[in-house]
Design an enzyme around this catalytic site. Structure first.
Site, PDB file in Angstrom:
ATOM      1  N   SER A  88      13.806   9.885  15.792  1.00 20.59           N
ATOM      2  CA  SER A  88      13.549   9.203  17.222  1.00 20.59           C
ATOM      3  C   SER A  88      14.018  10.441  18.121  1.00 20.59           C
ATOM      4  O   SER A  88      13.543  11.496  18.079  1.00 20.59           O
ATOM      5  CB  SER A  88      14.070   7.900  17.345  1.00 20.59           C
ATOM      6  OG  SER A  88      13.735   7.623  18.707  1.00 20.59           O
ATOM      7  N   HIS A 194       9.154   2.514  20.224  1.00 17.11           N
ATOM      8  CA  HIS A 194       7.882   3.044  19.270  1.00 17.11           C
ATOM      9  C   HIS A 194       7.208   1.968  18.974  1.00 17.11           C
ATOM     10  O   HIS A 194       6.870   1.562  17.935  1.00 17.11           O
ATOM     11  CB  HIS A 194       8.752   3.528  18.059  1.00 17.11           C
ATOM     12  CG  HIS A 194       9.763   4.520  18.198  1.00 17.11           C
ATOM     13  ND1 HIS A 194       9.134   5.760  18.396  1.00 17.11           N
ATOM     14  CD2 HIS A 194      11.112   4.597  17.946  1.00 17.11           C
ATOM     15  CE1 HIS A 194      10.336   6.534  18.539  1.00 17.11           C
ATOM     16  NE2 HIS A 194      11.279   5.809  18.176  1.00 17.11           N
TER      17      HIS A 194
END
Length: 301
Positions: A88, A194
Site C-alpha cells: 500500500s 483500495h
C-alpha cells in the site's frame, strides 16, 4: 541477495521507531523527514496518542518515516536490494529505494496522499477474512455489494488472509454470509482503502504523481496492482495512481520477490514478515534486533 519489503499503514503503534532513533543514520533520516513535513511526525510516533497516530493523515506519514529510517540503516551497513516492493503506502518508500523518487519528493507525496485520502471522509471500512481462498471471498463480496454500497477484495495479503474493503452495510453482509471463514477481523483503519470508495481522491492524487519527477528504477519494483516486477517507469507511475482504488496483490508480490532474493521487511514492523511466512516465503524483519546480525552472517557465508 536481498529483496526489500516496505510495510504500510496498518503497522502503526505508539513508540514506533524507538530502536531506530538509537542508530545515527536512522535518527538523521527521521530528522530530515520531520524537516520536510509541514508538521514533524516523530513526536506523534514516540508519544501518541494512538487515536491521532492511526488517523489516515498521520499513519501513512508515520509508517513512511520509519521505513525511510530503516532503509538508512541498511544503507549504512552497505546493503543494496535486488528487487523492492511496498505494501500500500509502502510502495512510495519502495520507489525511493529503487532510485525512482528522491527523499523530498517521497515525503511530499506521502503527505499529499494521506491528506487526499483523509479528505474523502469516513465512508467505509476494511475487514480481514481468514481461512478462505481469495476466489471464495471475491464471490462473497460480489454477492454482498449493492447500489451505492460496494465491497471488494482490497488486499490479497497471503493464502487464507484476504481483506475486503467497502461500505459498512456491505461489510456486514460479508460477515454474515462468510460462515466458512475461520475468523473475520475488523481492521483499525480510517476508511475503505483500495476500493471504489476512494475514487474522490484519485484526481488529486493522479495530478500529484504526474507532477513529481521520477527516474528510471535501478532495480525491479513490484507494483501492488500487478504483482509483477518491472523496470518500466510509465508502468510504475500508472500503478501508483491505480493503487488508490485497486487491489493490493501482495501474495503474488511476495512470490515475485522471493523468486529473486530473500526478503527483508524494512520498517519498524513484523507484519509483512508474518505474511511472507504464511506464503512460505523467506523474510526477516528490521524490527527484530537480531536481523542485522543474521544478515551479516548470511553475507559472510
Amino acid at each position: 541477495m536481498l529483496g526489500y519489503l516496505f510495510p504500510g499503514q496498518g503497522t502503526v503503534r505508539v513508540g514506533m521507531g524507538a530502536w531506530l532513533r538509537r542508530r545515527p543514520a536512522a535518527r538523521e533520516r527521521l530528522e530530515e523527514v520531520d524537516a520536510l513535513l509541514s508538521r514533524p511526525i516523530s513526536p506523534l510516533c514516540a508519544r501518541g496518542p494512538l487515536d491521532r497516530l492511526v488517523a489516515t493523515e498521520h499513519a501513512q506519514i508515520a509508517v513512511t518515516a520509519c521505513n525511510l529510517a530503516a532503509l538508512a540503516v541498511l544503507e549504512e551497513e552497505g546493503y543494496e536490494p535486488e528487487i523492492v516492493a511496498g505494501h500500500s503506502v509502502g510502495e512510495l518508500t519502495a520507489l525511493h529505494a529503487a532510485g525512482v523518487l528522491g527523499l523530498a519528493d517521497t515525503v511530499r507525496l506521502v503527505e499529499t496522499r494521506s491528506r487526499l485520502m483523509a479528505s474523502v471522509g469516513a465512508v467505509g471500512g476494511m475487514r480481514a477474512v481468514m481461512g478462505l481462498p481469495v476466489e471464495d471471498v471475491e464471490a462473497l463480496a460480489e454477492a454482498a455489494s449493492a447500489p451505492g454500497e460496494p465491497v471488494v477484495v482490497g488486499l490479497e495479503n497471503a493464502p487464507g488472509h484476504v481483506v475486503v474493503s467497502g461500505a459498512l452495510p456491505a461489510l456486514d453482509r460479508v460477515t454474515a454470509t462468510a460462515t466458512a471463514a475461520s475468523k473475520i477481523v475488523p481492521l483499525s483503519v480510517g476508511n475503505a482503502f483500495h476500493s471504489p470508495l476512494m475514487e474522490p481522491a484519485v484526481a488529486g492524487w493522479a495530478a500529484a504523481v504526474a507532477a513529481v519527477p521520477m527516474l528510471e528504477p535501478l532495480v525491479p519494483v513490484v507494483p501492488n496492482v500487478t504483482g509483477e516486477p518491472t523496470l518500466d517507469l510509465a508502468t510504475l507511475r500508472e500503478a501508483l495512481v491505480t493503487q488508490l482504488t485497486g487491489r493490493v496483490r501482495w501474495t503474488r508480490t511476495v512470490a515475485a520477490v522471493d523468486a529473486v532474493a530473500s526478503g527483508v521487511e524494512v520498517g519498524d514492523s513484523k507484519v509483512l514478515t508474518g505474511l511472507s511466512r504464511r506464503a512460505e516465503a523467506r523474510c526477516l524483519s528490521m524490527a527484530d534486533p537480531a536481523t542485522l546480525r543474521r544478515l551479516a552472517k548470511a553475507v559472510a557465508a
